[in-house]
Design a protein around this motif. Structure first.
Motif, mmCIF file in Angstrom:
data_model
loop_
_atom_site.group_PDB
_atom_site.id
_atom_site.type_symbol
_atom_site.label_atom_id
_atom_site.label_comp_id
_atom_site.label_asym_id
_atom_site.label_seq_id
_atom_site.Cartn_x
_atom_site.Cartn_y
_atom_site.Cartn_z
ATOM 1 N N GLN A 19 1.753 -7.587 -3.768
ATOM 2 C CA GLN A 19 0.748 -7.661 -3.059
ATOM 3 C C GLN A 19 -0.467 -6.002 -4.016
ATOM 4 O OE1 GLN A 19 2.931 -5.975 0.803
ATOM 5 N NE2 GLN A 19 0.927 -4.710 0.950
ATOM 6 N N LYS A 20 -0.786 -5.718 -3.397
ATOM 7 C CA LYS A 20 -1.449 -4.527 -3.618
ATOM 8 C C LYS A 20 -0.949 -3.736 -4.359
ATOM 9 C CE LYS A 20 -5.435 -1.973 -3.107
ATOM 10 N NZ LYS A 20 -6.282 -0.757 -2.749
ATOM 11 N N GLY A 21 -0.965 -2.840 -5.535
ATOM 12 C CA GLY A 21 -0.029 -1.664 -5.414
ATOM 13 C C GLY A 21 1.634 -2.508 -5.852
ATOM 14 N N ARG A 22 1.914 -3.301 -5.251
ATOM 15 C CA ARG A 22 3.102 -3.924 -5.456
ATOM 16 C C ARG A 22 3.541 -5.296 -6.528
ATOM 17 N NH1 ARG A 22 6.364 -4.295 -0.234
ATOM 18 N NH2 ARG A 22 5.590 -6.180 -0.034
ATOM 19 N N LEU A 23 4.426 -4.304 -7.564
ATOM 20 C CA LEU A 23 4.790 -5.589 -8.792
ATOM 21 C C LEU A 23 5.899 -6.311 -8.909
ATOM 22 C CD1 LEU A 23 1.503 -3.930 -10.261
ATOM 23 C CD2 LEU A 23 1.629 -6.724 -10.521
ATOM 24 N N LEU A 55 -5.517 5.954 -0.427
ATOM 25 C CA LEU A 55 -6.819 5.100 -2.082
ATOM 26 C C LEU A 55 -5.992 3.539 -2.312
ATOM 27 C CD1 LEU A 55 -7.419 7.556 -4.344
ATOM 28 C CD2 LEU A 55 -9.531 6.765 -2.948
ATOM 29 N N LEU A 56 -4.510 3.718 -1.876
ATOM 30 C CA LEU A 56 -3.625 2.650 -1.945
ATOM 31 C C LEU A 56 -3.450 1.848 -0.676
ATOM 32 C CD1 LEU A 56 -0.777 4.744 -4.073
ATOM 33 C CD2 LEU A 56 -2.822 3.509 -4.717
ATOM 34 N N LEU A 90 -0.937 4.437 -9.437
ATOM 35 C CA LEU A 90 -2.150 5.888 -11.038
ATOM 36 C C LEU A 90 -3.618 5.115 -11.126
ATOM 37 C CD1 LEU A 90 -2.767 8.350 -11.588
ATOM 38 C CD2 LEU A 90 -1.660 7.827 -13.409
ATOM 39 N N MET A 91 -3.710 4.004 -11.767
ATOM 40 C CA MET A 91 -4.683 3.116 -12.539
ATOM 41 C C MET A 91 -5.601 2.497 -11.115
ATOM 42 S SD MET A 91 -4.476 3.175 -14.940
ATOM 43 C CE MET A 91 -5.675 2.496 -16.278
ATOM 44 N N ILE A 92 -4.968 1.893 -9.885
ATOM 45 C CA ILE A 92 -5.605 1.450 -8.694
ATOM 46 C C ILE A 92 -6.688 3.214 -8.086
ATOM 47 C CG2 ILE A 92 -5.287 1.439 -6.166
ATOM 48 C CD1 ILE A 92 -3.167 -0.992 -6.657
ATOM 49 N N ALA A 93 -6.051 3.990 -8.231
ATOM 50 C CA ALA A 93 -6.472 5.762 -7.057
ATOM 51 C C ALA A 93 -7.617 5.965 -8.473
ATOM 52 C CB ALA A 93 -5.013 6.310 -7.258
ATOM 53 N N LEU A 94 -7.569 5.525 -9.927
ATOM 54 C CA LEU A 94 -8.140 6.244 -11.214
ATOM 55 C C LEU A 94 -9.656 5.218 -11.207
ATOM 56 C CD1 LEU A 94 -6.080 7.298 -13.529
ATOM 57 C CD2 LEU A 94 -7.067 8.403 -12.114
ATOM 58 N N GLN A 95 -8.962 3.656 -10.319
ATOM 59 C CA GLN A 95 -10.779 3.158 -10.619
ATOM 60 C C GLN A 95 -11.225 3.052 -9.136
ATOM 61 O OE1 GLN A 95 -8.546 -0.607 -10.938
ATOM 62 N NE2 GLN A 95 -8.994 -1.177 -12.631
#
Ligand code: HAM
Length: 423
Positions: free
Chosen positions: A116-120, A272-273, A309-314
């Motif tokens: 899911q979002k942020g979980r790979l 944000l996540l 972290l990339m999600i938060a920065l985006q």
């Protein structure tokens, strides 16, 4: 049949990967200034590295490990970095000097989770581990390093939550107390928590289900049950964090999903996540080496999820807009011009200047300029028959649109002077 990548395992390329490089190099700088040196361990480990060390009742060991079974061995794709790190420390006697040792790693991890979002299923972690230091100052240092990483990107939308999960002396009586508390309410807990009840009652405290959370709200909290030396340790961690100007909050519900923690446990979370709100987390794990059958020594560390972290920065638009582009795009019109520009392009590349050249023989100037634009080159250089005759070349500044004529004899030095990434 169309063959696609494994679900939850992503390809990375283009602008996204440029952004990753930008972020990776900034994080490495933070590690460098705090004195952490890199360690790399293999992706594949024997299963014993994780089972019996990370905790057999943890989600990771119980159901998330990718296993490769051969005739004689079972291997797993590393689901987390700390147990692999510990295996390497013990194998190479890195703790043998008794001196503090600071290490960081940046490695892919593999967990068979529902994506899911942020979980790979393949994700990337920066991790830091500090061995041979039992002091609360060391715990505060690790939390400060993680905090500094987010600060270095000017990210402020996160919370630092810290707790103490006690030690081998005070945790067992606390677990008993928790069990006494949950026993009469067992039927009201979710299926997962009912399973946790026997061996990992503390994990009930961080169940995300509303019904379990409501029950856990009135559960006895660990901070009122830890022994006096754990308490002193915890208080000192908090004092040091205040000295380090790291904003934190105490959260007695932080228990972490891995069994090896003692005393300090912490998590950095961000709204944000979305649902998977943990940006990073870690804690002290003084007893982990004993789970490998070796003498205990102190250690503390953290893991930070790159994808999160990339999600938060985006989300907060903190990724740089500009990515590297070529300084020059060479357009040779005809064989003679190519013979001149091809070696010159190589000369510039060998000096560290990004210079593109078209190998296309049949297209005209309009098409070539389009390519220069597509690649976002700073300058486009054109030589045709007319220019060859005059011993000149036409240089167009692609940003301003201005053109100038350069002499072929001084072309290399003139271009080097204008190169954005000149050596
Ligand atoms: P962890 O909490 O399991 O700790 O993972 C650390 C971080 O990795 C999480 O906070 C999250 O940002 C990221 N992460 C975890 N699972 C996933 C996933 N499936 N997809 C994307 N990101 C994920 C550990 O792994 C410990 N080894 C940390 C540590 C180091 N403790 C002491 N030293």
């Amino acid at each position: 049949m169309e063959i696609k990548s494994v679900r939850g395992m992503n390809d990375l390329f283009g602008v996204e990967l440029e952004h990753w490089h930008y972020v990776e190099s900034k994080i490495k700088k933070v590690f460098h200034s705090f004195g952490y040196s890199e360690i790399r361990t293999p992706a594949l480990e024997k299963i014993e590295v994780f089972s019996g060390t990370v905790g057999d009742e943890t989600d990771i060991v119980e159901k998330q490990m990718y296993q490769i079974i051969t005739d004689s061995e079972t291997y797993v794709l590393r689901p987390e970095g700390t147990a692999s790190f510990m295996r390497a420390v013990l194998e190479h006697n890195l703790h043998g000097t008794g001196q503090p040792g600071r290490y960081f790693y940046y490695l892919p991890m593999f967990r068979h989770e529902r994506p899911q979002k942020g979980r790979l299923r393949q994700f990337h972690q920066f991790g830091a581990e500090l061995i041979n230091d039992a002091s609360p100052e060391a715990d505060a240092e690790l939390i400060t390093v993680l905090d500094q990483i987010y600060k270095s990107f000017e990210v402020t939308e996160y919370r630092v939550r810290i707790n103490s999960v006690g030690c081998i002396e005070c945790r067992p009586p606390y677990k008993d107390k928790l069990k006494d508390f949950f026993q009469p309410k067992l039927n009201e807990l979710c299926e997962q928590c009912q399973k946790r009840f026997e061996r990992s009652p503390m994990r009930i405290l961080d169940c995300k289900r509303e019904s379990c959370r409501a029950i856990a709200k009135t559960a006895p909290l660990i901070l009122s049950c830890i022994c006096s030396s754990c308490k002193t340790h915890h208080e000192r961690v908090k004092t040091c964090l205040t000295m380090a100007q790291v904003k934190f909050e105490e959260d007695p519900y932080i228990v972490r999903g891995l069994d090896y923690y003692t005393r300090t446990a912490f998590e950095f979370t961000s709204e944000l996540l979305g649902a998977q709100d943990a940006l990073g987390g870690g804690g002290r794990y003084d007893g982990l080496s004993s789970r490998f059958g070796k003498a205990p020594f102190p250690a503390v560390g953290f893991g930070l999820g790159m994808e999160r972290l990339m999600i938060a920065l985006q989300e907060t638009k903190r990724l740089p807009q500009t990515i590297q582009t070529p300084s020059f795009f060479f357009s040779p019109l005809g064989d003679k011009a190519f013979e001149l520009l091809f070696p010159l392009s190589l000369k510039l590349k060998r000096q560290g200047v990004w210079c593109e050249i078209s190998y296309e023989k049949t297209k005209g100037l309009k098409w070539l300029l389009k390519q220069a634009n597509r690649l976002n080159a700073d300058f486009s250089l054109m030589i045709g028959d007319e220019e060859l005759k005059n011993g000149s070349a036409l240089l167009k500044n692609m940003k301003s649109g201005t053109q100038e004529t350069l002499s072929i004899t001084s072309l290399e030095s003139e271009l080097l002077r204008r190169a954005t990434h000149a050596p």
